[in-house]
Design an enzyme around this catalytic site. Structure first.
Site, PDB file in Angstrom:
ATOM      1  N   TYR A 114     -12.749  19.105 -15.165  1.00 12.81           N
ATOM      2  CA  TYR A 114     -13.243  17.760 -15.457  1.00 12.81           C
ATOM      3  C   TYR A 114     -14.462  17.455 -14.560  1.00 12.81           C
ATOM      4  CZ  TYR A 114     -13.193  12.662 -15.599  1.00 12.81           C
ATOM      5  OH  TYR A 114     -13.543  11.354 -15.734  1.00 12.81           O
ATOM      6  N   ASP A 145      -3.948  20.487 -13.463  1.00 17.03           N
ATOM      7  CA  ASP A 145      -4.258  19.204 -14.109  1.00 17.03           C
ATOM      8  C   ASP A 145      -3.745  19.300 -15.548  1.00 17.03           C
ATOM      9  OD1 ASP A 145      -5.434  17.082 -15.526  1.00 17.03           O
ATOM     10  OD2 ASP A 145      -7.253  17.095 -14.301  1.00 17.03           O
ATOM     11  N   ARG A 205       0.835  -1.208   0.000  1.00 19.70           N
ATOM     12  CA  ARG A 205       0.000   0.000   0.000  1.00 19.70           C
ATOM     13  C   ARG A 205       0.865   1.253   0.000  1.00 19.70           C
ATOM     14  NH1 ARG A 205      -1.854   1.834   4.605  1.00 19.70           N
ATOM     15  NH2 ARG A 205      -2.437  -0.190   5.462  1.00 19.70           N
ATOM     16  N   LYS A 230      -5.256   8.369 -19.425  1.00 18.54           N
ATOM     17  CA  LYS A 230      -5.494   8.965 -20.728  1.00 18.54           C
ATOM     18  C   LYS A 230      -4.225   8.907 -21.584  1.00 18.54           C
ATOM     19  CE  LYS A 230      -9.485   9.878 -18.893  1.00 18.54           C
ATOM     20  NZ  LYS A 230      -9.766  11.138 -18.222  1.00 18.54           N
TER      21      LYS A 230
HETATM   22  C1  LIG Z   1     -10.157  11.508 -17.039  1.00 18.06           C
HETATM   23  C2  LIG Z   1      -9.716  12.752 -16.384  1.00 18.06           C
HETATM   24  C3  LIG Z   1      -9.583  12.815 -14.988  1.00 18.06           C
HETATM   25  C4  LIG Z   1      -9.921  11.657 -14.091  1.00 18.06           C
HETATM   26  O1  LIG Z   1      -9.083  10.566 -14.309  1.00 18.06           O
HETATM   27  P1  LIG Z   1      -9.518   9.040 -13.981  1.00 18.06           P
HETATM   28  O2  LIG Z   1      -8.245   8.295 -14.229  1.00 18.06           O
HETATM   29  O3  LIG Z   1     -10.631   8.681 -14.883  1.00 18.06           O
HETATM   30  O4  LIG Z   1      -9.935   9.011 -12.546  1.00 18.06           O
HETATM   31  C5  LIG Z   1      -9.124  14.010 -14.445  1.00 18.06           C
HETATM   32  N1  LIG Z   1      -8.841  15.076 -15.208  1.00 18.06           N
HETATM   33  C6  LIG Z   1      -8.971  15.057 -16.549  1.00 18.06           C
HETATM   34  C7  LIG Z   1      -8.647  16.265 -17.336  1.00 18.06           C
HETATM   35  C8  LIG Z   1      -9.421  13.895 -17.181  1.00 18.06           C
HETATM   36  O5  LIG Z   1      -9.559  13.875 -18.519  1.00 18.06           O
END
Ligand SMILES: *Cc1c(COP(=O)(O)O)cnc(C)c1O
Length: 403
Positions: free
Chosen positions: A115, A187, A62, A212
């Site tokens: 998001y 982000d 963990r 992504k």
């Molecule tokens: C998909 C996404 C998230 C969240 O990510 P997950 O891996 O699905 O939890 C956060 N910020 C952006 C810009 C995203 O495209």
């Protein structure tokens, strides 16, 4: 954790080589997937020293894992950061970062277009803890500076945004945040470290949904945050207790994907630009949003802070959802799905994907037409993607001729 920074090599070379060397065993050239939950020690004093952090090593899955650390180190090098720590998903990264630094009475200044999941944390969960969140109009820098100047703990940015790819000037907002002693968090999921490095623009922390573009193959979930040792240690401590740990198999898939990050992102940006230009001149298309187009409201800021404009765009069609319902199913080389950043070109209506939680009125207020389609360009050959759109549009005009 490795201290090697690979300062003397380019980013494409970093994507291939960074972070892996220390984990290699038995002369293997590829990182092993270490699935062990715990690590065994014959020497009680050595065990104790590792447990209290006096010497490097692993205790329990963990907290740390060698495969996961290789992933963290690769992203750390790509973002030119001192330290990185990882999470089970991008949302885990975002919520762990916010909960590490926020307490009741604090205030967050952010944008309206974050998001969907992030927006839920801001509108639903943080207010329950008596944390005030101010949502500014995305791209209105004066409004945001005025709100930041009133005082806040965190300035939270996402640029480009989902799905209308709006841009916020990171350097300008970081300066405003610094002036009031706020932490500036960005982000960077849509841009990727290939196109944008927020820490070099003055941000304190940069985070990603590794699900992504970093992984790029839509087969593993993950999140990661990078920054100074001091900040990342605090986030790591929250995460090791909170338990949103990245799985070693996911870490392996993400590491493997990241080796081709530069190649993929360059081809995706090339495809996105060509598709945006094609759509812009098409009679069925109402609006196109892509930061690489000179007609984009924030093209100048994008040009200043990004090395490439990324693989994400969105567009609306005449006739709204009625047209979308006919056109999207006709595409041959497309996934119609909620993810993005994959090697396959992926289409999805914003009202079904990024903004499914909003009402029609809320989408309208955010400037998201009901028929808006988000497009994540894949790595296919550009000509084939354009031809695919062309045949889908043609079948629509034929269908409307018959009716
Ligand atoms: C998909 C996404 C998230 C969240 O990510 P997950 O891996 O699905 O939890 C956060 N910020 C952006 C810009 C995203 O495209």
């Amino acid at each position: 954790m490795s201290n090697q920074n690979f300062n003397d090599i380019q980013i494409g070379t970093k994507t291939v080589w960074a972070g892996e060397k220390e984990v290699l065993v038995h002369g293997a050239s590829q990182v092993p997937v270490v699935v062990s939950v715990a690590y065994t020690y014959d020497d009680m004093d050595a065990w104790f020293d590792v447990a209290i952090g006096k010497r490097p090593g692993h205790i329990y899955g963990r907290n740390t894992n060698p495969t996961v650390q290789a992933f963290e180190d690769k992203v750390r090098v790509l973002e030119n950061a001192e330290a990185a720590t990882s999470f089970s998903t991008g949302m885990a990264a975002i919520s762990n970062v916010l909960h590490t630094f926020l307490k009741p009475g604090d205030r967050v200044v952010t944008i309206k277009d974050t998001y969907g999941g992030t927006n839920k944390i801001f509108s639903e969960f943080l207010p329950k803890l008596n944390i005030e969140v101010t949502l500014c109009n995305t791209g209105n820098h004066e409004e945001m500076e005025a709100e930041i100047a009133k005082g806040c703990t965190i300035v939270y940015l996402e640029t480009p945004t989902n799905p209308t790819v709006k841009i916020t000037d990171i350097e300008r907002m970081a300066k405003a945040g610094k002036a009031v002693g706020a932490l500036v968090v960005v982000d960077n999921t849509f841009a990727t470290p290939i196109n944008q490095n927020p820490l070099q623009l003055g941000a304190d922390l940069v985070l990603h949904s590794a699900t992504k573009f970093l992984g790029g193959h839509a087969d593993a979930l993950g999140g990661v945050v990078c920054g100074s040792n001091e900040l990342v240690e605090q986030i790591y401590h929250y995460r090791e207790i909170n338990g949103a740990t990245m799985d070693p198999w996911a870490a392996y898939l993400l590491l493997r994907g990241m080796k081709t990050l530069k190649l993929r992102v360059e081809q995706q940006a090339k495809n996105a630009m060509a598709i945006a230009k094609y759509l812009e001149q098409h009679e069925l298309v109402e609006q196109v949003f892509y930061p690489g187009l000179e007609t984009h409201v924030h093209h100048d800021i994008a040009k200043k802070q990004m090395r490439g404009f990324g693989g994400m765009l969105s567009f609306s069609l005449k006739g709204g959802m009625d047209t979308v319902r006919v056109v999207l199913p006709k595409l041959k080389y497309a996934n119609r799905a909620a993810n993005l950043g994959a090697v396959e070109t992926t289409y999805g209506p914003a009202r079904t994907t990024s903004h499914v939680e909003c009402t029609v009125e809320e989408r309208k207020a955010l400037g998201i037409p009901e028929g808006l389609v988000r497009l994540s360009a894949g790595i296919e050959d550009t000509e084939d993607l354009i031809a695919d759109l062309e045949q889908a549009f043609q079948s629509l005009s034929q269908a409307s001729l018959r009716s």
